[in-house]
Write a protein that holds these residues in place. Structure first.
Motif, short mmCIF file in Angstrom:
data_model
loop_
_atom_site.label_atom_id
_atom_site.label_comp_id
_atom_site.label_asym_id
_atom_site.label_seq_id
_atom_site.Cartn_x
_atom_site.Cartn_y
_atom_site.Cartn_z
N ARG A 1 0.89 -12.26 -15.08
CA ARG A 1 0.83 -11.04 -15.90
C ARG A 1 1.67 -9.92 -15.30
NH1 ARG A 1 -4.42 -11.10 -19.26
NH2 ARG A 1 -4.70 -13.34 -19.46
N GLY A 2 2.44 -10.25 -14.26
CA GLY A 2 3.39 -9.29 -13.70
C GLY A 2 2.87 -8.39 -12.62
N HIS A 3 1.61 -8.56 -12.20
CA HIS A 3 1.07 -7.71 -11.15
C HIS A 3 1.66 -8.10 -9.79
CE1 HIS A 3 -1.66 -6.02 -14.04
NE2 HIS A 3 -2.19 -7.20 -14.31
N SER A 4 1.80 -7.13 -8.91
CA SER A 4 2.36 -7.35 -7.57
C SER A 4 1.22 -7.60 -6.59
CB SER A 4 3.17 -6.12 -7.15
OG SER A 4 3.62 -6.26 -5.82
N LEU A 5 1.27 -8.75 -5.92
CA LEU A 5 0.16 -9.16 -5.06
C LEU A 5 0.60 -9.38 -3.61
CD1 LEU A 5 -1.36 -11.95 -7.36
CD2 LEU A 5 -1.87 -9.50 -7.40
N THR A 6 -0.28 -9.00 -2.69
CA THR A 6 -0.13 -9.35 -1.28
C THR A 6 -1.48 -9.87 -0.81
OG1 THR A 6 1.52 -7.62 -0.91
CG2 THR A 6 0.42 -8.53 1.04
N ILE A 7 -1.46 -11.00 -0.10
CA ILE A 7 -2.70 -11.60 0.39
C ILE A 7 -2.80 -11.44 1.90
CG2 ILE A 7 -4.01 -13.75 0.65
CD1 ILE A 7 -2.76 -14.71 -1.96
N VAL A 8 -3.93 -10.93 2.37
CA VAL A 8 -4.23 -10.83 3.79
C VAL A 8 -5.19 -11.96 4.13
CG1 VAL A 8 -5.15 -9.37 5.62
CG2 VAL A 8 -3.96 -8.33 3.69
N ALA A 9 -4.83 -12.80 5.09
CA ALA A 9 -5.63 -13.99 5.38
C ALA A 9 -5.52 -14.37 6.84
CB ALA A 9 -5.15 -15.16 4.51
N PRO A 10 -6.49 -15.17 7.35
CA PRO A 10 -6.43 -15.59 8.75
C PRO A 10 -5.14 -16.33 9.08
CG PRO A 10 -8.60 -16.04 7.85
CD PRO A 10 -7.75 -15.61 6.70
N ASP B 1 -8.94 -3.67 9.17
CA ASP B 1 -8.21 -2.60 9.84
C ASP B 1 -6.80 -2.51 9.27
OD1 ASP B 1 -7.88 -0.53 11.78
OD2 ASP B 1 -6.72 -1.94 13.00
N TYR B 2 -6.20 -3.68 9.03
CA TYR B 2 -4.87 -3.71 8.40
C TYR B 2 -4.94 -3.09 7.00
CZ TYR B 2 -0.69 -5.44 6.07
OH TYR B 2 0.48 -5.51 5.35
N ALA B 3 -5.97 -3.47 6.23
CA ALA B 3 -6.12 -2.95 4.88
C ALA B 3 -6.27 -1.43 4.87
CB ALA B 3 -7.34 -3.60 4.22
N ARG B 4 -6.99 -0.92 5.85
CA ARG B 4 -7.17 0.54 5.94
C ARG B 4 -5.84 1.24 6.13
NH1 ARG B 4 -7.09 3.72 10.12
NH2 ARG B 4 -7.06 1.94 11.56
N GLN B 5 -4.97 0.63 6.94
CA GLN B 5 -3.68 1.26 7.24
C GLN B 5 -2.71 1.26 6.05
OE1 GLN B 5 -1.95 -0.09 11.07
NE2 GLN B 5 -3.95 -1.00 11.51
N VAL B 6 -2.79 0.23 5.21
CA VAL B 6 -1.81 0.09 4.12
C VAL B 6 -2.39 0.42 2.74
CG1 VAL B 6 -0.53 -1.64 5.43
CG2 VAL B 6 -2.26 -2.39 3.77
N GLN B 7 -3.65 0.81 2.65
CA GLN B 7 -4.33 0.94 1.36
C GLN B 7 -3.61 1.83 0.36
OE1 GLN B 7 -8.03 3.27 1.29
NE2 GLN B 7 -7.72 3.75 3.45
N ARG B 8 -2.93 2.89 0.84
CA ARG B 8 -2.28 3.83 -0.08
C ARG B 8 -1.09 3.21 -0.81
NH1 ARG B 8 -2.26 9.57 3.30
NH2 ARG B 8 -4.55 9.78 3.46
N GLU B 9 -0.64 2.05 -0.34
CA GLU B 9 0.48 1.36 -1.01
C GLU B 9 0.00 0.55 -2.22
OE1 GLU B 9 2.55 -1.04 1.86
OE2 GLU B 9 2.38 0.52 3.41
N TYR B 10 -1.32 0.51 -2.43
CA TYR B 10 -1.89 -0.35 -3.48
C TYR B 10 -2.77 0.45 -4.43
CZ TYR B 10 -0.20 -4.00 -0.42
OH TYR B 10 0.62 -4.80 0.35
N ASP B 11 -2.92 -0.07 -5.65
CA ASP B 11 -3.81 0.52 -6.64
C ASP B 11 -5.25 0.07 -6.43
OD1 ASP B 11 -1.73 1.78 -8.31
OD2 ASP B 11 -1.15 -0.30 -8.73
N LEU B 12 -5.39 -1.13 -5.88
CA LEU B 12 -6.70 -1.76 -5.83
C LEU B 12 -6.75 -2.77 -4.68
CD1 LEU B 12 -9.41 -2.33 -7.52
CD2 LEU B 12 -8.12 -4.18 -8.58
N PHE C 1 -15.76 4.25 2.78
CA PHE C 1 -14.81 4.91 3.68
C PHE C 1 -13.35 4.70 3.28
CE2 PHE C 1 -18.64 3.81 6.13
CZ PHE C 1 -19.02 5.08 6.54
N PHE C 2 -13.12 3.90 2.25
CA PHE C 2 -11.75 3.66 1.78
C PHE C 2 -11.40 4.60 0.64
CE2 PHE C 2 -11.71 0.07 4.46
CZ PHE C 2 -10.45 -0.51 4.45
N GLU C 3 -10.12 5.00 0.60
CA GLU C 3 -9.64 5.87 -0.47
C GLU C 3 -9.43 5.08 -1.76
OE1 GLU C 3 -6.19 8.11 0.70
OE2 GLU C 3 -6.89 8.21 2.79
N ARG C 4 -8.98 3.86 -1.65
CA ARG C 4 -8.69 3.04 -2.81
C ARG C 4 -9.94 2.25 -3.23
NH1 ARG C 4 -5.02 6.00 -3.24
NH2 ARG C 4 -2.79 5.50 -3.33
#
Length: 359
Positions: A43-52, A95-106, A122-125
């Motif tokens: 559907r055209g959404h931009s995705l990044t996956i954080v994983a072990p 911790d990674y998600a906290r640092q980059v959260q502003r780059e994402y809508d959700l 505690f998250f903005e997003r």
């Protein structure tokens, strides 16, 4: 393309922290995450996956995170304490998600663990939580309920049966699941074999399927990660003459081929399965499902049409259903999968959830 959003969303998906993607340790969550990624990418959404670290998932931007894996929640009792090991991969991922959260809508959480829910305020997003299991521990229930009530609409589940295990069931959104059905070939002429697929661990109740196969004298093919070696060895010792064959953990391509050759899939969970992904995989191949009338599978299987629902923990019930399996039309199984569990149908449910959550 998306029919709900005027412009594509940027979404950060945070995987389960009990194992690398592709290892099988994450059970059905791995397959769900892959389906979510496919449905949203189409559907055209931009995705990044954080994983072990060590995770593998083709076609998607993946950020590997080092650290110690979490203990699986289903191996603990109701009064289990919240545990976070030293150098926790879960902690490092968030911790990674906290640092980059502003780059994402959700942000989209797949981990059934205390920390992501605790961190939500505690998250903005906004964070969408897809809860992969029913009620297991008091500590988890309390924390998920807090988020469900304070952040209305953020809790997604796979089935009504799963939601029923929680006090906050009315705050849950039932998303079910969906799959790339083009990967599953319909098989009209099965071999004389039964199938069982899943993590080999006590809560999955494999011994009941083995006992039923021994009674009816039909070979049972078993596929999945051996999560509890002692449990597996006990089954082998208790049923030395049962006609069983273990085939290891297979990729989707390999699994659908051998699964499709089966007369029926047996699902024998001792606990409330949130959904039962393998039931859909089975139906997509034209294979009827014989399942305990418990949890998610009881909402998937159409009794007497695409399988049989039997009394929970009843080997006799399994045996009776196996004797009736050839009376079912395998084409109906495939048709049910296509109507309700395609990536298109799943994508509609996900986007509707996101729209409500964001607006």
């Amino acid at each position: 393309m998306s029919q709900i959003f005027q412009k594509p969303l940027k979404i950060l998906l945070l995987s389960t922290s009990v194992g690398a993607l592709g290892s099988g340790l994450g059970g059905g969550v791995e397959l769900t995450l892959k389906s979510v990624a496919q449905a949203l990418s189409r559907r055209g959404h931009s995705l990044t996956i954080v994983a072990p670290e060590g995770s593998v998932l083709a076609g998607v931007s993946l950020v590997p995170i080092a650290g110690t894996l979490q203990i699986t929640a289903q191996t603990q009792g109701r009064d289990a304490l919240v545990t976070i090991p030293q150098n926790s991969v879960l902690g490092n991922m968030w911790d990674y998600a906290r640092q980059v959260q502003r780059e994402y809508d959700l942000l989209f959480n797949f981990a059934y663990d205390w920390l992501p829910f605790y961190l939500t305020p505690f998250f903005e997003r906004p964070i969408a939580h897809l809860v992969s299991m029913g009620s297991l521990t008091d500590a988890m229930d309390q924390m998920i309920e807090k988020v469900a009530v304070e952040f209305e609409g953020t809790i997604g589940v796979h089935s009504l049966a799963q939601a029923e295990t929680f006090r906050f069931k009315n705050h849950c959104r039932n998303l079910q699941n969906g799959f790339d059905l083009s990967l599953y070939q319909f098989c009209s002429q099965p071999k004389n074999q039964l199938a069982w697929v899943g993590r080999i661990a006590p809560e999955k109740g494999l011994e009941d399927a083995v006992a039923a196969a021994e009674i009816v004298g039909i070979p049972l093919k078993i596929w999945g990660v051996i999560q509890d070696e002692a449990y597996w060895q006990k089954i082998l010792a208790d049923y030395p003459t049962a006609p069983i064959e273990y085939g290891g953990f297979l990729s989707t391509t390999e699994l659908q081929q051998v699964l499709g050759e089966s007369r029926a899939l047996l699902m024998t969970p001792r606990w409330v399965e949130a959904f039962g992904n393998v039931a859909i995989e089975s139906l997509a191949c034209g294979v009827p499902v014989i399942a305990y009338r418990r949890g998610g599978p009881s909402e998937i299987v159409r009794d007497g049409e695409t399988g049989w629902l039997v009394e929970p923990d009843s080997v006799d019930g399994l045996v009776s259903a196996i004797h009736k399996i050839d009376s079912l039309d395998r084409t109906l199984c495939r048709q049910q999968a296509e109507a309700h569990y395609s990536l298109e149908a799943f994508g509609d449910r996900l986007e509707s959830w996101f729209a409500a959550l964001l607006h």
